[in-house]
Design a protein around this motif. Structure first.
Motif, mmCIF file in Angstrom:
data_model
loop_
_atom_site.group_PDB
_atom_site.id
_atom_site.type_symbol
_atom_site.label_atom_id
_atom_site.label_comp_id
_atom_site.label_asym_id
_atom_site.label_seq_id
_atom_site.Cartn_x
_atom_site.Cartn_y
_atom_site.Cartn_z
ATOM 1 N N ILE A 1 5.419 -2.561 12.293
ATOM 2 C CA ILE A 1 4.076 -2.254 12.797
ATOM 3 C C ILE A 1 3.315 -3.548 13.015
ATOM 4 O O ILE A 1 3.321 -4.432 12.157
ATOM 5 C CB ILE A 1 3.308 -1.369 11.789
ATOM 6 N N SER A 2 2.652 -3.666 14.157
ATOM 7 C CA SER A 2 1.824 -4.847 14.419
ATOM 8 C C SER A 2 0.358 -4.449 14.458
ATOM 9 O O SER A 2 0.015 -3.326 14.842
ATOM 10 C CB SER A 2 2.220 -5.497 15.751
ATOM 11 N N PHE A 3 -0.506 -5.362 14.040
ATOM 12 C CA PHE A 3 -1.947 -5.139 14.160
ATOM 13 C C PHE A 3 -2.589 -6.411 14.668
ATOM 14 O O PHE A 3 -2.019 -7.497 14.574
ATOM 15 C CB PHE A 3 -2.568 -4.693 12.828
ATOM 16 N N ASN A 4 -3.771 -6.284 15.234
ATOM 17 C CA ASN A 4 -4.477 -7.395 15.855
ATOM 18 C C ASN A 4 -5.820 -7.587 15.170
ATOM 19 O O ASN A 4 -6.525 -6.612 14.898
ATOM 20 C CB ASN A 4 -4.654 -7.116 17.351
ATOM 21 N N SER B 1 0.830 -1.202 0.000
ATOM 22 C CA SER B 1 0.000 0.000 0.000
ATOM 23 C C SER B 1 0.863 1.248 0.000
ATOM 24 O O SER B 1 1.987 1.257 0.520
ATOM 25 C CB SER B 1 -0.920 0.011 1.224
ATOM 26 N N TYR B 2 0.300 2.298 -0.585
ATOM 27 C CA TYR B 2 0.919 3.621 -0.502
ATOM 28 C C TYR B 2 -0.020 4.485 0.319
ATOM 29 O O TYR B 2 -1.153 4.732 -0.091
ATOM 30 C CB TYR B 2 1.136 4.220 -1.885
ATOM 31 N N LYS B 3 0.433 4.897 1.497
ATOM 32 C CA LYS B 3 -0.425 5.575 2.471
ATOM 33 C C LYS B 3 -1.608 4.652 2.759
ATOM 34 O O LYS B 3 -1.424 3.539 3.196
ATOM 35 C CB LYS B 3 -0.840 6.952 1.972
ATOM 36 N N ASN B 4 -2.841 5.099 2.500
ATOM 37 C CA ASN B 4 -3.996 4.229 2.749
ATOM 38 C C ASN B 4 -4.616 3.714 1.455
ATOM 39 O O ASN B 4 -5.788 3.323 1.431
ATOM 40 C CB ASN B 4 -5.050 4.971 3.570
ATOM 41 N N TYR C 1 -1.809 2.204 8.278
ATOM 42 C CA TYR C 1 -1.348 3.545 7.898
ATOM 43 C C TYR C 1 -1.555 4.545 9.035
ATOM 44 O O TYR C 1 -0.722 5.429 9.267
ATOM 45 C CB TYR C 1 -2.067 4.029 6.643
ATOM 46 N N SER C 2 -2.656 4.393 9.772
ATOM 47 C CA SER C 2 -2.900 5.253 10.928
ATOM 48 C C SER C 2 -1.794 5.097 11.970
ATOM 49 O O SER C 2 -1.320 6.085 12.551
ATOM 50 C CB SER C 2 -4.258 4.925 11.554
ATOM 51 N N LYS C 3 -1.367 3.848 12.205
ATOM 52 C CA LYS C 3 -0.267 3.609 13.142
ATOM 53 C C LYS C 3 1.035 4.200 12.611
ATOM 54 O O LYS C 3 1.850 4.729 13.373
ATOM 55 C CB LYS C 3 -0.104 2.101 13.382
ATOM 56 N N TYR C 4 1.221 4.109 11.300
ATOM 57 C CA TYR C 4 2.436 4.662 10.696
ATOM 58 C C TYR C 4 2.479 6.180 10.874
ATOM 59 O O TYR C 4 3.519 6.746 11.262
ATOM 60 C CB TYR C 4 2.484 4.303 9.211
ATOM 61 N N LYS C 5 1.366 6.847 10.607
ATOM 62 C CA LYS C 5 1.308 8.307 10.738
ATOM 63 C C LYS C 5 1.564 8.761 12.173
ATOM 64 O O LYS C 5 2.181 9.796 12.406
ATOM 65 C CB LYS C 5 -0.054 8.833 10.280
ATOM 66 N N ASN D 1 -7.858 -11.139 4.962
ATOM 67 C CA ASN D 1 -7.129 -10.505 3.870
ATOM 68 C C ASN D 1 -6.459 -9.234 4.380
ATOM 69 O O ASN D 1 -7.075 -8.454 5.118
ATOM 70 C CB ASN D 1 -8.110 -10.170 2.737
ATOM 71 N N THR D 2 -5.223 -9.021 3.992
ATOM 72 C CA THR D 2 -4.484 -7.849 4.458
ATOM 73 C C THR D 2 -5.113 -6.525 4.008
ATOM 74 O O THR D 2 -4.867 -5.492 4.623
ATOM 75 C CB THR D 2 -3.035 -7.897 3.958
ATOM 76 N N LYS D 3 -5.914 -6.550 2.966
ATOM 77 C CA LYS D 3 -6.491 -5.291 2.473
ATOM 78 C C LYS D 3 -7.438 -4.656 3.495
ATOM 79 O O LYS D 3 -7.686 -3.452 3.446
ATOM 80 C CB LYS D 3 -7.214 -5.510 1.146
ATOM 81 N N TYR D 4 -7.969 -5.472 4.435
ATOM 82 C CA TYR D 4 -8.856 -4.916 5.453
ATOM 83 C C TYR D 4 -8.107 -4.058 6.468
ATOM 84 O O TYR D 4 -8.726 -3.290 7.209
ATOM 85 C CB TYR D 4 -9.577 -6.034 6.206
ATOM 86 N N PHE D 5 -6.793 -4.199 6.535
ATOM 87 C CA PHE D 5 -6.042 -3.557 7.604
ATOM 88 C C PHE D 5 -5.182 -2.386 7.129
ATOM 89 O O PHE D 5 -4.394 -1.844 7.895
ATOM 90 C CB PHE D 5 -5.145 -4.602 8.287
#
Length: 205
Positions: free
Chosen positions: A93-96, A19-22, A185-189, A176-180
């Motif tokens: 970055i980790s997500f749950n 992804s690029y940004k969101n 990106y929010s965590k990255y920002k 699917n990773t597309k849901y996250f």
């Protein structure tokens, strides 16, 4: 620039997104009844970067799923993400799954499978229930209180829940990773990076 590679290996599904940004640039998935992550994950990473005309050095961050899910599969995803993060000196970055999906859907059932058995996680209202009895699950479906299912493979509907799901229309989705993308990106920002790179307490089941 915010070019982010997202890795998902919590179930038998192997999914990665670039992804690029969101914005989603490319998404690759392997829906398989067996765990194949160790054989295909790195090939997928090479493929997705090449198809978008990028190199590993182009990445600004890498994200991975922190569970719940199969312990071994999560380790493979983490090891891959950590290796790339270390090598390129980019944020990790980790997500749950649970809070990520809760932001997108009100009530849903998440099916998770490890090597030996299957688990289910029900998000209903603001509460999370683990391994809900199928009788009670049937009652929720029958009353149209839950219509969204996230599945670990294309076969689990028929193998585990065919008698329940045939009664009401259900929305089926595969992990699917597309849901996250938005969450990552929010965590990255906000610079919410995974800092403890030496140890991870898994949120596995």
């Amino acid at each position: 620039m915010a070019l982010i590679l997202i890795i998902e290996t919590s179930t038998t599904i192997c999914s990665i997104s670039l992804s690029y940004k969101n914005l989603l640039l490319k998404n690759i998935n392997c829906y398989n009844f067996y765990f194949q992550h160790i054989n295909i994950l790195h090939l997928f990473i090479i493929k997705i970067l090449k198809s978008c005309n990028f190199e590993l050095l182009s990445l600004d961050a890498i994200a991975f799923n922190n569970g719940p899910g199969s312990y071994t599969s999560l380790k493979i995803g983490l090891a891959t993400a950590k290796g790339i993060s270390y090598a390129l000196n980019i944020p990790l970055i980790s997500f749950n799954l649970n809070p990520s999906l809760t932001k997108l859907y009100n009530n849903f059932l998440l099916l998770i499978r490890d090597k030996y058995s299957q688990y289910n996680i029900l998000s209903f209202g603001k509460k999370i229930f683990f391994n809900i009895n199928k009788y009670y699950l049937f009652q929720l479906i029958k009353k149209n209180l839950i219509k969204t299912f996230f599945l670990y493979t294309r076969y689990d509907v028929y193998l585990e829940l065919s008698n329940i799901l045939k009664f009401n229309p259900i929305n089926y989705y595969f992990i699917n990773t597309k849901y996250f993308i938005n969450i990552v990106y929010s965590k990255y920002k906000n610079h919410l990076f995974f800092k403890d790179k030496l140890y991870l307490k898994y949120n596995y089941i």
